[in-house]
Design a protein around this motif. Sequence first.
Motif, PDB file in Angstrom:
ATOM      1  N   ILE A 129       0.818  -1.214   0.000  1.00  0.00           N
ATOM      2  CA  ILE A 129       0.000   0.000   0.000  1.00  0.00           C
ATOM      3  C   ILE A 129       0.853   1.264   0.000  1.00  0.00           C
ATOM      4  O   ILE A 129       0.519   2.254  -0.658  1.00  0.00           O
ATOM      5  CB  ILE A 129      -0.943   0.017   1.231  1.00  0.00           C
ATOM      6  N   ILE A 130       1.973   1.221   0.715  1.00  0.00           N
ATOM      7  CA  ILE A 130       2.806   2.415   0.883  1.00  0.00           C
ATOM      8  C   ILE A 130       4.048   2.410  -0.008  1.00  0.00           C
ATOM      9  O   ILE A 130       4.335   3.383  -0.715  1.00  0.00           O
ATOM     10  CB  ILE A 130       3.238   2.568   2.359  1.00  0.00           C
ATOM     11  N   ILE A 131       4.783   1.314   0.015  1.00  0.00           N
ATOM     12  CA  ILE A 131       6.074   1.251  -0.678  1.00  0.00           C
ATOM     13  C   ILE A 131       5.934   0.897  -2.150  1.00  0.00           C
ATOM     14  O   ILE A 131       6.578   1.503  -3.015  1.00  0.00           O
ATOM     15  CB  ILE A 131       7.014   0.236   0.010  1.00  0.00           C
ATOM     16  N   MET A 132       5.091  -0.082  -2.452  1.00  0.00           N
ATOM     17  CA  MET A 132       4.997  -0.562  -3.836  1.00  0.00           C
ATOM     18  C   MET A 132       4.592   0.519  -4.843  1.00  0.00           C
ATOM     19  O   MET A 132       5.150   0.561  -5.954  1.00  0.00           O
ATOM     20  CB  MET A 132       4.053  -1.758  -3.934  1.00  0.00           C
ATOM     21  N   ILE A 219      -2.063  -2.168 -10.179  1.00  0.00           N
ATOM     22  CA  ILE A 219      -3.114  -3.174 -10.009  1.00  0.00           C
ATOM     23  C   ILE A 219      -2.655  -4.518 -10.585  1.00  0.00           C
ATOM     24  O   ILE A 219      -2.933  -5.579 -10.007  1.00  0.00           O
ATOM     25  CB  ILE A 219      -4.420  -2.711 -10.670  1.00  0.00           C
ATOM     26  N   TYR A 220      -1.950  -4.489 -11.697  1.00  0.00           N
ATOM     27  CA  TYR A 220      -1.414  -5.704 -12.307  1.00  0.00           C
ATOM     28  C   TYR A 220      -0.531  -6.456 -11.318  1.00  0.00           C
ATOM     29  O   TYR A 220      -0.696  -7.666 -11.104  1.00  0.00           O
ATOM     30  CB  TYR A 220      -0.626  -5.332 -13.561  1.00  0.00           C
ATOM     31  N   ASP A 221       0.419  -5.746 -10.720  1.00  0.00           N
ATOM     32  CA  ASP A 221       1.327  -6.384  -9.764  1.00  0.00           C
ATOM     33  C   ASP A 221       0.601  -6.802  -8.495  1.00  0.00           C
ATOM     34  O   ASP A 221       0.890  -7.858  -7.919  1.00  0.00           O
ATOM     35  CB  ASP A 221       2.476  -5.430  -9.419  1.00  0.00           C
ATOM     36  N   LEU A 222      -0.334  -5.980  -8.038  1.00  0.00           N
ATOM     37  CA  LEU A 222      -1.073  -6.293  -6.822  1.00  0.00           C
ATOM     38  C   LEU A 222      -1.856  -7.597  -6.994  1.00  0.00           C
ATOM     39  O   LEU A 222      -1.837  -8.463  -6.099  1.00  0.00           O
ATOM     40  CB  LEU A 222      -2.024  -5.148  -6.476  1.00  0.00           C
ATOM     41  N   ILE A 223      -2.515  -7.746  -8.117  1.00  0.00           N
ATOM     42  CA  ILE A 223      -3.255  -8.974  -8.396  1.00  0.00           C
ATOM     43  C   ILE A 223      -2.303 -10.169  -8.443  1.00  0.00           C
ATOM     44  O   ILE A 223      -2.595 -11.248  -7.903  1.00  0.00           O
ATOM     45  CB  ILE A 223      -4.036  -8.857  -9.715  1.00  0.00           C
TER      46      ILE A 223
END
Length: 231
Positions: A129-132, A219-223
């Motif tokens: 949430i913060i670093i990525m 969003i791509y990486d988060l998923i």
Amino acid sequence: MFWKKNYKLKEKNMKNISEKQDQQIGRVIAAVILLGLSFYGLTHTHFYYIQYSFLAIAGLLSYIIVFGISNMKNLFRKPIHFFRTFVFVLIGSQLYGFLSAFLMGALSKILDIQTKANSAQENPWWFFIIIMPIALLGEEIFSITILDILRKKFNINALVASLITAIIFGLIHFGTYLGSSAWFTIVQIILVQGGARVWFNHAYLKTKSINTSWGVHYIYDLIAFVIGGIL
């Protein structure tokens, strides 16, 4: 007498053009060196996650060096055709990422090659949430700087420039995904990470804003990390 003055004027103009070209080449070289140093710092520094800001800071400075501060600000302009481009690129990149990762995974089993997952997945929840977002902004600036240098300074076709940028983007993930085979890793990162970069580049070029490619990339990486954590 007139032709002599005309010749001197042309000679002066040619000299000015040559000097400007030399300055542009010097700026590009300086930007590339700065990007290289920031990537080295990212991969060799481990101090309270501060290394994840290196690419973002160096990328912004590199873009300013080559294109000026006003053009750097324009990177973050309000996107055009945002919604349809965002949805199209997000769905397309996800499908591409899934299929290419599945293909390389199946191939690694057939060839009995060990692959390596992204270690960022082991970070605490607040990292994502913060670093990525900061880390991915760095990756976007890094990639867009190269893309725009190729397009605007070397007059390379946008598609070709995007493919070259994608290959470079894939290769900088070598250390992250290096498994038991170096050659397999190179093919994997160019196909998977590099292929996804082509989609992100399209988002930037289509909407004329890095905000779109940054959002899709996040969003791509988060998923991917969520699915990786579940599996």
